[in-house]
Design a protein around this motif. Structure first.
Motif, PDB file in Angstrom:
ATOM      1  N   ALA A 167       0.822  -1.221   0.000  1.00 27.25           N
ATOM      2  CA  ALA A 167       0.000   0.000   0.000  1.00 27.25           C
ATOM      3  C   ALA A 167       0.854   1.268   0.000  1.00 27.25           C
ATOM      4  O   ALA A 167       0.331   2.361  -0.240  1.00 27.25           O
ATOM      5  CB  ALA A 167      -0.930   0.005   1.209  1.00 27.25           C
ATOM      6  N   ASN A 168       2.164   1.166   0.264  1.00 24.54           N
ATOM      7  CA  ASN A 168       3.039   2.345   0.267  1.00 24.54           C
ATOM      8  C   ASN A 168       2.990   3.045  -1.088  1.00 24.54           C
ATOM      9  O   ASN A 168       3.037   2.395  -2.131  1.00 24.54           O
ATOM     10  CB  ASN A 168       4.488   1.953   0.562  1.00 24.54           C
ATOM     11  CG  ASN A 168       4.676   1.334   1.924  1.00 24.54           C
ATOM     12  OD1 ASN A 168       3.750   1.266   2.719  1.00 24.54           O
ATOM     13  ND2 ASN A 168       5.890   0.879   2.201  1.00 24.54           N
ATOM     14  N   ARG A 169       2.936   4.373  -1.054  1.00 22.83           N
ATOM     15  CA  ARG A 169       2.941   5.166  -2.280  1.00 22.83           C
ATOM     16  C   ARG A 169       3.879   6.349  -2.124  1.00 22.83           C
ATOM     17  O   ARG A 169       4.010   6.911  -1.045  1.00 22.83           O
ATOM     18  CB  ARG A 169       1.527   5.683  -2.596  1.00 22.83           C
ATOM     19  CG  ARG A 169       0.547   4.611  -3.034  1.00 22.83           C
ATOM     20  CD  ARG A 169       0.902   4.043  -4.402  1.00 22.83           C
ATOM     21  NE  ARG A 169      -0.026   3.018  -4.849  1.00 22.83           N
ATOM     22  CZ  ARG A 169       0.074   1.721  -4.586  1.00 22.83           C
ATOM     23  NH1 ARG A 169       1.095   1.284  -3.844  1.00 22.83           N
ATOM     24  NH2 ARG A 169      -0.811   0.858  -5.027  1.00 22.83           N
ATOM     25  N   TYR A 170       4.523   6.762  -3.240  1.00 29.73           N
ATOM     26  CA  TYR A 170       5.350   7.957  -3.226  1.00 29.73           C
ATOM     27  C   TYR A 170       4.477   9.176  -3.491  1.00 29.73           C
ATOM     28  O   TYR A 170       3.640   9.171  -4.400  1.00 29.73           O
ATOM     29  CB  TYR A 170       6.425   7.888  -4.300  1.00 29.73           C
ATOM     30  CG  TYR A 170       7.428   6.781  -4.112  1.00 29.73           C
ATOM     31  CD1 TYR A 170       7.884   6.420  -2.851  1.00 29.73           C
ATOM     32  CD2 TYR A 170       7.932   6.091  -5.212  1.00 29.73           C
ATOM     33  CE1 TYR A 170       8.808   5.410  -2.682  1.00 29.73           C
ATOM     34  CE2 TYR A 170       8.869   5.086  -5.054  1.00 29.73           C
ATOM     35  CZ  TYR A 170       9.290   4.736  -3.785  1.00 29.73           C
ATOM     36  OH  TYR A 170      10.214   3.733  -3.627  1.00 29.73           O
ATOM     37  N   VAL A 171       4.716  10.230  -2.704  1.00 28.61           N
ATOM     38  CA  VAL A 171       3.970  11.474  -2.885  1.00 28.61           C
ATOM     39  C   VAL A 171       4.942  12.644  -2.893  1.00 28.61           C
ATOM     40  O   VAL A 171       6.106  12.526  -2.482  1.00 28.61           O
ATOM     41  CB  VAL A 171       2.926  11.688  -1.766  1.00 28.61           C
ATOM     42  CG1 VAL A 171       1.822  10.651  -1.846  1.00 28.61           C
ATOM     43  CG2 VAL A 171       3.580  11.670  -0.383  1.00 28.61           C
ATOM     44  N   VAL A 172       4.451  13.794  -3.365  1.00 27.89           N
ATOM     45  CA  VAL A 172       5.255  15.011  -3.351  1.00 27.89           C
ATOM     46  C   VAL A 172       4.365  16.177  -2.950  1.00 27.89           C
ATOM     47  O   VAL A 172       3.219  16.298  -3.394  1.00 27.89           O
ATOM     48  CB  VAL A 172       5.912  15.267  -4.725  1.00 27.89           C
ATOM     49  CG1 VAL A 172       4.885  15.330  -5.853  1.00 27.89           C
ATOM     50  CG2 VAL A 172       6.737  16.554  -4.687  1.00 27.89           C
ATOM     51  N   TYR A 173       4.914  17.004  -2.071  1.00 32.85           N
ATOM     52  CA  TYR A 173       4.290  18.260  -1.677  1.00 32.85           C
ATOM     53  C   TYR A 173       5.217  19.395  -2.125  1.00 32.85           C
ATOM     54  O   TYR A 173       6.438  19.208  -2.204  1.00 32.85           O
ATOM     55  CB  TYR A 173       4.140  18.351  -0.161  1.00 32.85           C
ATOM     56  CG  TYR A 173       3.182  17.376   0.473  1.00 32.85           C
ATOM     57  CD1 TYR A 173       1.917  17.783   0.896  1.00 32.85           C
ATOM     58  CD2 TYR A 173       3.548  16.053   0.683  1.00 32.85           C
ATOM     59  CE1 TYR A 173       1.039  16.892   1.508  1.00 32.85           C
ATOM     60  CE2 TYR A 173       2.676  15.154   1.296  1.00 32.85           C
ATOM     61  CZ  TYR A 173       1.429  15.582   1.706  1.00 32.85           C
ATOM     62  OH  TYR A 173       0.564  14.694   2.302  1.00 32.85           O
ATOM     63  N   SER A 174       4.659  20.574  -2.363  1.00 32.32           N
ATOM     64  CA  SER A 174       5.509  21.722  -2.660  1.00 32.32           C
ATOM     65  C   SER A 174       5.050  22.927  -1.843  1.00 32.32           C
ATOM     66  O   SER A 174       3.899  23.000  -1.393  1.00 32.32           O
ATOM     67  CB  SER A 174       5.502  22.055  -4.159  1.00 32.32           C
ATOM     68  OG  SER A 174       4.282  22.660  -4.536  1.00 32.32           O
ATOM     69  N   SER A 175       5.982  23.860  -1.669  1.00 30.06           N
ATOM     70  CA  SER A 175       5.717  25.029  -0.842  1.00 30.06           C
ATOM     71  C   SER A 175       6.541  26.206  -1.333  1.00 30.06           C
ATOM     72  O   SER A 175       7.687  26.031  -1.760  1.00 30.06           O
ATOM     73  CB  SER A 175       6.067  24.734   0.620  1.00 30.06           C
ATOM     74  OG  SER A 175       6.012  25.904   1.407  1.00 30.06           O
ATOM     75  N   PRO A 176       5.995  27.429  -1.247  1.00 29.40           N
ATOM     76  CA  PRO A 176       6.802  28.597  -1.601  1.00 29.40           C
ATOM     77  C   PRO A 176       7.675  29.065  -0.439  1.00 29.40           C
ATOM     78  O   PRO A 176       8.585  29.864  -0.632  1.00 29.40           O
ATOM     79  CB  PRO A 176       5.740  29.655  -1.936  1.00 29.40           C
ATOM     80  CG  PRO A 176       4.579  29.295  -1.061  1.00 29.40           C
ATOM     81  CD  PRO A 176       4.584  27.788  -0.979  1.00 29.40           C
ATOM     82  N   ASP A 177       7.401  28.538   0.785  1.00 23.38           N
ATOM     83  CA  ASP A 177       8.022  29.138   1.969  1.00 23.38           C
ATOM     84  C   ASP A 177       8.263  28.173   3.138  1.00 23.38           C
ATOM     85  O   ASP A 177       8.537  28.619   4.261  1.00 23.38           O
ATOM     86  CB  ASP A 177       7.154  30.287   2.464  1.00 23.38           C
ATOM     87  CG  ASP A 177       5.701  29.873   2.688  1.00 23.38           C
ATOM     88  OD1 ASP A 177       5.414  28.653   2.730  1.00 23.38           O
ATOM     89  OD2 ASP A 177       4.843  30.774   2.811  1.00 23.38           O
ATOM     90  N   LEU A 178       8.153  26.880   2.933  1.00 14.03           N
ATOM     91  CA  LEU A 178       8.294  25.858   3.983  1.00 14.03           C
ATOM     92  C   LEU A 178       7.181  25.930   5.020  1.00 14.03           C
ATOM     93  O   LEU A 178       7.259  25.251   6.054  1.00 14.03           O
ATOM     94  CB  LEU A 178       9.657  25.955   4.693  1.00 14.03           C
ATOM     95  CG  LEU A 178      10.905  25.727   3.848  1.00 14.03           C
ATOM     96  CD1 LEU A 178      12.160  25.789   4.724  1.00 14.03           C
ATOM     97  CD2 LEU A 178      10.842  24.401   3.106  1.00 14.03           C
ATOM     98  N   GLU A 179       6.141  26.719   4.742  1.00  8.65           N
ATOM     99  CA  GLU A 179       5.028  26.847   5.680  1.00  8.65           C
ATOM    100  C   GLU A 179       3.712  26.360   5.073  1.00  8.65           C
ATOM    101  O   GLU A 179       2.960  25.625   5.707  1.00  8.65           O
ATOM    102  CB  GLU A 179       4.881  28.303   6.142  1.00  8.65           C
ATOM    103  CG  GLU A 179       6.074  28.804   6.939  1.00  8.65           C
ATOM    104  CD  GLU A 179       5.938  30.258   7.354  1.00  8.65           C
ATOM    105  OE1 GLU A 179       6.064  30.547   8.559  1.00  8.65           O
ATOM    106  OE2 GLU A 179       5.713  31.111   6.463  1.00  8.65           O
TER     107      GLU A 179
END
Length: 340
Positions: A78-90
């Motif tokens: 069930a493990n899946r790779y995901v990605v998040y992005s941020s302009p400011d680490l917040e």
């Protein structure tokens, strides 16, 4: 007229370099406080489920890559790779699954770098069709958020039955994989990749430590660093972070200490290393140690385990690194404009 055009054309590369330099000089920064004492939430108020991966800065934005575990024990397909992005680490935005069309297996540790020669974003990952018969896969994308398309899901390596790994790109565009061989007692070695970063040259450093997991590699100045700890699969007590240095990416490496153990040998931060993030800062690059705080979730959901990010690492003139400090939050500089 022809001579003047020739002069202008000859000056073009210099002007381009100057423009790039000025753009970098125009960067501005501000401090942000990063907490690792509570579950991080995305812009929709949902817990960020993103572990044993990396934090990268691409084209004016921060990208957090990792494994999503949800409510599993971490040892399932069930493990899946995901990605998040941020302009400011917040403020973090989820972009969804990172890797498309995956064969069934158990997946861990996605690492992404940008190849300046091919222009591709390259993902290296380790997966197990059957636990613990490990192999490496490599995939590419035109964008940092993917989805990434698999190029090869069983890359040939010099050392047998690979396990944990880390991806490193040198200043000259050459990439290396630091990794363990499960078959050789979780031994550590470093291997040079081909220019497109899609396979290995099998040029290997040779084993320089064993009984290890969670390896990372980076460069600062003219020194190469390799960091890893003893086997600690999802361990709540955390693991040390042994530091090795060399003047060449393939070594030889010399051990100079452990930044995640105090003077008595006790683990300082109860986390397992996942990455050393290299991020821009006002006084040069910042290097952040990242580790997963396994077993830290308050609600019993593995995917909600916390992650520790250190304050920027402090280096001595001799190349040694100051020991990590345990705290509920750290201050990090972030880029506030988009000149790069």
């Amino acid at each position: 007229m022809l001579n003047s055009l020739r002069v202008s054309w000859c000056l073009f590369p210099l002007l381009l370099v100057a423009a790039v330099a000025n753009a970098r000089e125009e960067r501005s920064f501000r401090p942000v406080t990063v907490s690792h004492a509570e579950v991080r939430l995305d812009v929709h108020g949902k817990p960020i489920d993103c572990h044993d991966g990396c934090l990268e800065y691409f084209a004016g934005r921060y990208y957090l890559y990792g494994t999503r575990y949800g409510e599993t024990d971490g040892f399932t397909p069930a493990n899946r790779y995901v990605v998040y992005s941020s302009p400011d680490l917040e403020r973090w935005e989820l972009h969804g699954d990172l890797l498309a069309d995956t064969p069934e297996g158990v997946y861990y540790r996605p690492y992404v770098k940008h190849n300046p020669t091919t222009g591709k974003y390259v993902l290296w990952y380790n997966w197990y069709p059957v636990l613990w018969e490990g192999q490496y896969g490599v995939a590419t994308s035109d964008t940092p958020q993917g989805p990434f398309k698999i190029h090869n899901d069983n890359v040939r390596m010099a050392q047998p039955r690979p396990g944990d790994h880390g991806l490193f790109a040198d200043d000259d565009g050459t990439a290396y994989l630091i990794y363990t061989s499960i078959e050789l007692g979780h031994s550590i070695s470093i291997e040079k990749l081909t220019p497109d970063w899609l396979s290995s040259t099998e040029e290997n450093s040779g084993v320089f430590a064993s009984g290890c997991e969670a390896a990372s590699m980076f460069k600062r100045g003219d020194r190469y660093y390799a960091l890893f700890g003893p086997n600690c699969c999802f361990c709540p007590e955390g693991s040390g972070a042994r530091v090795f240095v060399a003047n060449n990416p393939l070594g030889p490496y010399q051990e100079i200490g452990d930044i995640n153990r105090d003077e008595t040998g006790r683990v300082t931060i109860p986390a397992q290393q996942t990455h050393i993030a290299r991020l821009p800062g006002s006084k040069g690059d910042q290097y952040l140690w990242m580790g997963d705080l396994w077993g830290s979730r308050a609600d019993g959901v593995k995917g909600h385990d916390l992650q520790h990010w250190s304050e920027p690492l402090v280096f001595s003139p001799d190349g040694s690194i100051a020991k990590l400090k345990r705290s509920g939050s750290v201050e990090v500089e972030v880029v506030t404009n988009r000149t790069d």
